[in-house]
Every structure is written in structure tokens, then in C-alpha cells.
Design an enzyme around this catalytic site. Structure first.
Site, PDB file in Angstrom:
ATOM      1  CB  SER A 135      19.453  -9.612  60.658  1.00  0.00           C
ATOM      2  OG  SER A 135      19.371 -10.639  59.694  1.00  0.00           O
ATOM      3  CE  LYS A 138      15.422 -11.009  59.363  1.00  0.00           C
ATOM      4  NZ  LYS A 138      16.858 -11.083  59.056  1.00  0.00           N
ATOM      5  CB  SER A 192      17.419 -12.919  62.852  1.00  0.00           C
ATOM      6  OG  SER A 192      17.876 -11.821  62.107  1.00  0.00           O
TER       7      SER A 192
END
EC number: 3.4.21.-
Length: 360
Positions: A135, A138, A192
Site C-alpha cells: 500500500s 497509495k 489504507s
């Protein structure tokens, strides 16, 4: 140092003998149900030949990570190319990266700490190894959404397309849930939220394919030549990068006030219909008064291990820290704490030496 580098090269040589095989994508639930013998047979049947180009492999379902032969102080121009079998072990564990020495005994197999203002490298461990980043992806997703200046009050609805079919992860954002683009971005960067991140990419002008293309274009623009994205959440192990590249991304994200605000937000509440949902930051350090964090992002999938990137002010210095493939749920935070104490003690020692009278 030569002996340590030789030891690391031996580890990589042994790792290169691993099977270059890959299981076809399946949900986590399906993988748990399959007998061990069936999984072994499926892996053997799907085993591909090793490709000559790791860059080409990154565009195929069988992900290959390039692991540098460099060890802290040295780098080579011809990194080893290793294809991995998706398993409970991370790519870094399979490649033997955890065998590398570092003075702080970090649990992360990859670590990189630099001074943001001077670019001085304070700590480097397997910094050019190219691995899944989970993640941390992101942070690039948020960068594109912020730079596009799209209306943050525009409402976005979660659809079936946003449901994770690769890892089978869960989400409290059910299909049909509607939030503003700003709320989706907040949840994606702070807690997240995978469906929020996917919805942001899906609803970008031009659609998801255009968004992913722009993610890779932005990486090239920033000079992140070890980085490749295939989707906006980080659930795919084919989203890969190196610690050096991610330090560049963190430095870029720090220049954006919106990303600084959302990534360091301790918690956030959203209303979905009659429900009120409370979300917390995935990085516990943002609520720790001992830390002054400017921007941060965490990540985890089995292939990547526990990951953490941050910009933080320590002992009066703006530092960028990258920890990848950390073993243990809390180990990435513990590694950051080790680095903070080390920098603080080093700065204190340097100050004492500077203040010491010169009797010569």
C-alpha cells in the site's frame, strides 16, 4: 566490508536457484482451502521459463523482483534477476535479503535513511533491491488525485469493480456506499482503504487504465526508474519499487500540503447512510508525541512484508526513511524507533564533541 559483500553475494546465488514458478491468482480463502499437494502440482504446471528482462517480467502475471548485489556502500550495474513463488514468505525472505548486516539490527530487509535537505545517506541496506511495495502504492495514487485538482466534493459510489478479487481482503465500504472524492482520498491515505483507492483510480478521467498509465508516467518524471505500477491499491505484488525510488516519492509527496495533512491524520469519521464509521491511521507513530512526522504511508501484503515510509524531523534534521519487507507486525515501527534513537544519540555525541575545548 568485502567479506560481508561476499557473504551477501552467496546468499543471492543460493536464492537464484529457487524455482521460477508462480501460482495463478486466487483469493486468500481459495488458497487456504486447497490441499498442499494440489498447490504444488498447480505451481509446477504453471512454472514459466526465466525471462531475460526483469522489466518485461514486471508486466506479466509472474512477478520477478530484481535484487541488487550492492551491500550498503557499493552498487553494481548488473543486478541479479530472481523470479519467486508466491508464498507466506516475502520476496525478500526468499531472496535471503534478511541475511544482510546493518549496525542497528533492523528487522526490515531493506532500509534507507537520508537527510532531506542535503541528500546525505545516513543508513543504507539493500537500497536498490526492487520488491513489492504493497500500500505504499497509495502515496502515488494520492499524488495523482491531488495534482489533478478534481472536485473533492464530487460523490463517488463503491461498485463491484472495487471489490478485491486478488487477495480477498475485506472492507467496511460496502458496494453502494457513497462518499466524496475528498473522503475517499482521506481513507485511502490514512487508513489504507483499498476500495477507496481503487474507486479513485476507476473514476479518474479516462478510467482506470489511464490512471495506471499516469502513475507510471509520474514515476518516470520523478526519476523513479526502478518503479512499476499495475493498479492503484498495492494489493498486486507486481507493484514494485526500490527504497531509493520510494525516498524520492516521499520527498515529492512532502511538497503537497494535502498529502501531508491526510497521511498524518490520526483518525477520521465518515457517514454512510445511517452508519457512522470510525477509521484510524495505520501508523501508530502519528499519535506519538515523540515524533514529528510530515508525511507517511504504511503497507502490507505477504509478498512485500511490512512496509513503512516517512518524512520526519529528528534531532533538528528532516529525514526521509524507508523500511521494506519487515518481519513481524510491529517491526516496521520498531525499526523506525531504532533509527530515531540512533540519530538522536549520534547528534548528541556530535554536539558534545563540538563543545569540547581544544587543548591542542
Amino acid at each position: 566490508m568485502a567479506a560481508q559483500a561476499g557473504r551477501f553475494a552467496c546468499v543471492l546465488g543460493a536464492a537464484a536457484c529457487l524455482m521460477t514458478a508462480s501460482l495463478s491468482s486466487a483469493s486468500a480463502a481459495e488458497r487456504h482451502k486447497a490441499p498442499a499437494a494440489k498447490k504444488q502440482a498447480a505451481s509446477a504446471a504453471a512454472a514459466p521459463r526465466k525471462t531475460a528482462s526483469s522489466r518485461a517480467v514486471a508486466h506479466k502475471p509472474v512477478a520477478a523482483a530484481r535484487v541488487s548485489r550492492s551491500f550498503v556502500a557499493g552498487r553494481t550495474s548488473a543486478p541479479a534477476r530472481i523470479a519467486y513463488v508466491p508464498a507466506r514468505q516475502s520476496y525478500g525472505q526468499i531472496a535471503g535479503l534478511h541475511e544482510a548486516f546493518d549496525p542497528l539490527s533492523l528487522k526490515s530487509s531493506v532500509a534507507y535513511v537520508i537527510d532531506q535537505d542535503t541528500n546525505e545517506v545516513l543508513l543504507s541496506k539493500n537500497d536498490s533491491a526492487v520488491l513489492p511495495i504493497a500500500s505504499i502504492t497509495k502515496l502515488m495514487t494520492g499524488t495523482l488525485i491531488s495534482e489533478a485538482k478534481l472536485p473533492m466534493d464530487e460523490m463517488i459510489t463503491i461498485t463491484q469493480d472495487d471489490v478485491d478479487t486478488e487477495k480477498g481482503s475485506s472492507s467496511r465500504l460496502v458496494v453502494g456506499a457513497t462518499l466524496s472524492r475528498g473522503e475517499m482520498l482521506h481513507l485511502a491515505l490514512m487508513s489504507s482503504e483499498n476500495r477507496a483507492a481503487h474507486a479513485l483510480g476507476r473514476t479518474y478521467p479516462g478510467g482506470l487504465a489511464t490512471f495506471v498509465t499516469l502513475m507510471n508516467a509520474k514515476a518516470r518524471q520523478l526519476g523513479m526508474n526502478d518503479t512499476h505500477y499495475v493498479e492503484p491499491t498495492g494489493l498486486s505484488s507486481r507493484n514494485q519499487s526500490s527504497a531509493r525510488d520510494l525516498a524520492t516519492l516521499v520527498g515529492s509527496a512532502y511538497q503537497d500540503p494535502l498529502l501531508r495533512e491526510l497521511t498524518t491524520s490520526p483518525n477520521y469519521t465518515v457517514d454512510i447512510g445511517r452508519r457512522t464509521l470510525q477509521y484510524n491511521n495505520t501508523n501508530r507513530l502519528v499519535s506519538n508525541p515523540a515524533w514529528d512526522i510530515g508525511v507517511q504511508k504504511t503497507g502490507f501484503i505477504n509478498e512485500a512484508g511490512q512496509c513503512l515510509v516517512m518524512q520526519a524531523k529528528i534531532a533538528g534534521r528532516k529525514l526521509i526513511m524507508v523500511f521494506l519487507d519487515s518481519a513481524g507486525r510491529l517491526s516496521r515501527v520498531a525499526d523506525a524507533e531504532r533509527v530515531r534513537r540512533w540519530v538522536e544519540s549520534s547528534s548528541a555525541a556530535a554536539a558534545m564533541m563540538a563543545a569540547k575545548p581544544n587543548n591542542g
